[in-house]
Design a protein around this motif. Structure first.
Motif, PDB file in Angstrom:
ATOM      1  N   GLU A 150      -6.195  -9.465  12.472  1.00  0.00           N
ATOM      2  CA  GLU A 150      -5.940  -8.725  11.246  1.00  0.00           C
ATOM      3  C   GLU A 150      -7.127  -7.828  10.904  1.00  0.00           C
ATOM      4  OE1 GLU A 150      -7.646 -12.730   9.937  1.00  0.00           O
ATOM      5  OE2 GLU A 150      -6.455 -11.889  11.571  1.00  0.00           O
ATOM      6  N   LYS A 151      -6.865  -6.782  10.110  1.00  0.00           N
ATOM      7  CA  LYS A 151      -7.915  -5.885   9.628  1.00  0.00           C
ATOM      8  C   LYS A 151      -7.994  -6.030   8.110  1.00  0.00           C
ATOM      9  CE  LYS A 151      -6.899  -2.604  13.348  1.00  0.00           C
ATOM     10  NZ  LYS A 151      -6.404  -1.235  13.682  1.00  0.00           N
ATOM     11  N   ASN A 154      -6.210  -3.908   5.622  1.00  0.00           N
ATOM     12  CA  ASN A 154      -4.748  -3.960   5.549  1.00  0.00           C
ATOM     13  C   ASN A 154      -4.241  -5.108   4.677  1.00  0.00           C
ATOM     14  OD1 ASN A 154      -4.474  -1.763   7.292  1.00  0.00           O
ATOM     15  ND2 ASN A 154      -4.428  -3.048   9.122  1.00  0.00           N
ATOM     16  N   TYR A 219      -1.387  -9.341   5.655  1.00  0.00           N
ATOM     17  CA  TYR A 219      -1.884  -8.014   6.055  1.00  0.00           C
ATOM     18  C   TYR A 219      -0.724  -7.198   6.610  1.00  0.00           C
ATOM     19  CZ  TYR A 219      -6.293 -10.627   6.032  1.00  0.00           C
ATOM     20  OH  TYR A 219      -7.358 -11.432   5.685  1.00  0.00           O
ATOM     21  N   GLU A 221       0.287  -3.560   8.680  1.00  0.00           N
ATOM     22  CA  GLU A 221      -0.121  -2.383   9.458  1.00  0.00           C
ATOM     23  C   GLU A 221       1.120  -1.591   9.834  1.00  0.00           C
ATOM     24  OE1 GLU A 221      -2.244  -1.260  13.746  1.00  0.00           O
ATOM     25  OE2 GLU A 221      -2.458  -3.280  12.907  1.00  0.00           O
ATOM     26  N   ASN A 222       1.132  -0.307   9.483  1.00  0.00           N
ATOM     27  CA  ASN A 222       2.240   0.575   9.849  1.00  0.00           C
ATOM     28  C   ASN A 222       1.993   1.131  11.243  1.00  0.00           C
ATOM     29  OD1 ASN A 222       3.733   0.551   7.290  1.00  0.00           O
ATOM     30  ND2 ASN A 222       1.920   1.564   6.452  1.00  0.00           N
ATOM     31  N   LYS A 228       6.657  -2.330  11.379  1.00  0.00           N
ATOM     32  CA  LYS A 228       5.668  -2.870  10.451  1.00  0.00           C
ATOM     33  C   LYS A 228       5.122  -4.176  11.048  1.00  0.00           C
ATOM     34  CE  LYS A 228       7.193   0.075   7.214  1.00  0.00           C
ATOM     35  NZ  LYS A 228       6.393   1.195   6.653  1.00  0.00           N
TER      36      LYS A 228
END
Length: 254
Positions: A150-151, A154, A219, A221-222, A228
């Motif tokens: 994960e980031k 996000n 989280y 993220e696109n 997604k």
């Protein structure tokens, strides 16, 4: 084992969502139940393993969805273990429509065989290997199994829950399907209502019990292709990760 173990099921109404589709968490429940029934049929029921202070613990899931079953669908689930390792077992699943034969879901999973007193892995016997394993090609290559990282930028939601008694299983720990349920509960409504998860990865790292606090972070993220990626991290009060799950959600076709 001379062929994969088979279990036939009918999708119950209480295992579906507002669109009558089987939910992700209940898909995992059906796979788990089939593994348990297989173990019973192979001569290693839960009560026997508990008497011997032994038990299977799932470590990872990789699930690929082709089509979501709906209420009242009749399904066949096939499962078998890969031979060759007596410390961990790799178990595969194929779910298909009983009438058409169409494959609707496939899964790969990793399991550890534990001494339940000290929670350490132990080798399982040749008898067990012969009862569980079948030399059939895997439905797909799961790769490294683990969810992507994960980031922090996000992060879209964070909450804390207390594990309830009803969320634990026969060994007193939180049932592994509950982590999937917690993760799905935090998928944003607009994504949950308009998309379906087509690939799900789950990593279990540590157990928790009733009364424990769990911090859940989600989280989003696109991706460039319009999908997604939702990653959920669940940790204990000290910040130790209990479970991580990722799901790639794609917009439903009209």
């Amino acid at each position: 084992m001379d062929r994969p173990f088979e279990e036939n099921i009918r999708v119950c109404s209480y295992d579906t969502d507002m669109n009558s589709k089987m939910t992700v968490q209940n898909l995992v429940k059906y796979f788990m139940e089939t593994a348990i029934v297989h173990s019973d049929a192979a001569g290693f029921p839960v009560d026997r393993l508990l008497r011997e202070n032994r038990g299977w613990v799932v470590l990872n899931w990789v699930i690929k969805m082709k089509k979501y079953p709906v209420y009242n669908d009749e399904l066949k689930i096939e499962t078998w273990a890969k031979p060759g390792n007596t410390l961990q077992a790799t178990r595969y699943f194929v779910m298909s429509d009983l009438k058409s034969g169409e494959t609707v879901a496939e899964a790969a999973s990793r399991w550890a065989f534990l001494d339940l007193e000290n929670r350490h892995p132990v080798r399982f016997s040749l008898e067990m290997e012969e009862a569980y394993c079948y030399d059939r090609q895997a439905p797909f290559d799961p790769g490294r199994y683990n969810p992507p990282a994960e980031k922090e930028g996000n992060l879209i939601s964070e909450r804390e829950i207390t594990v309830r008694r009803s969320e634990t299983d026969t060994n007193g720990h939180t049932n592994n399907t509950r982590y999937v349920e917690w993760a799905v509960d935090d998928v944003p409504d607009d994504i949950y209502e308009s998309c379906s998860a087509e690939e799900i990865r789950v990593l279990y790292r540590k157990e928790c019990r009733a009364g424990d606090k769990v911090r859940i972070k989600t989280y989003l993220e696109n991706k460039d292709d319009g999908t997604k990626l939702i990653i959920t991290s669940m940790a204990d009060a000290e910040g130790t990760v209990l479970c991580k799950m990722s799901a790639l959600w794609r917009k439903n076709e009209p």
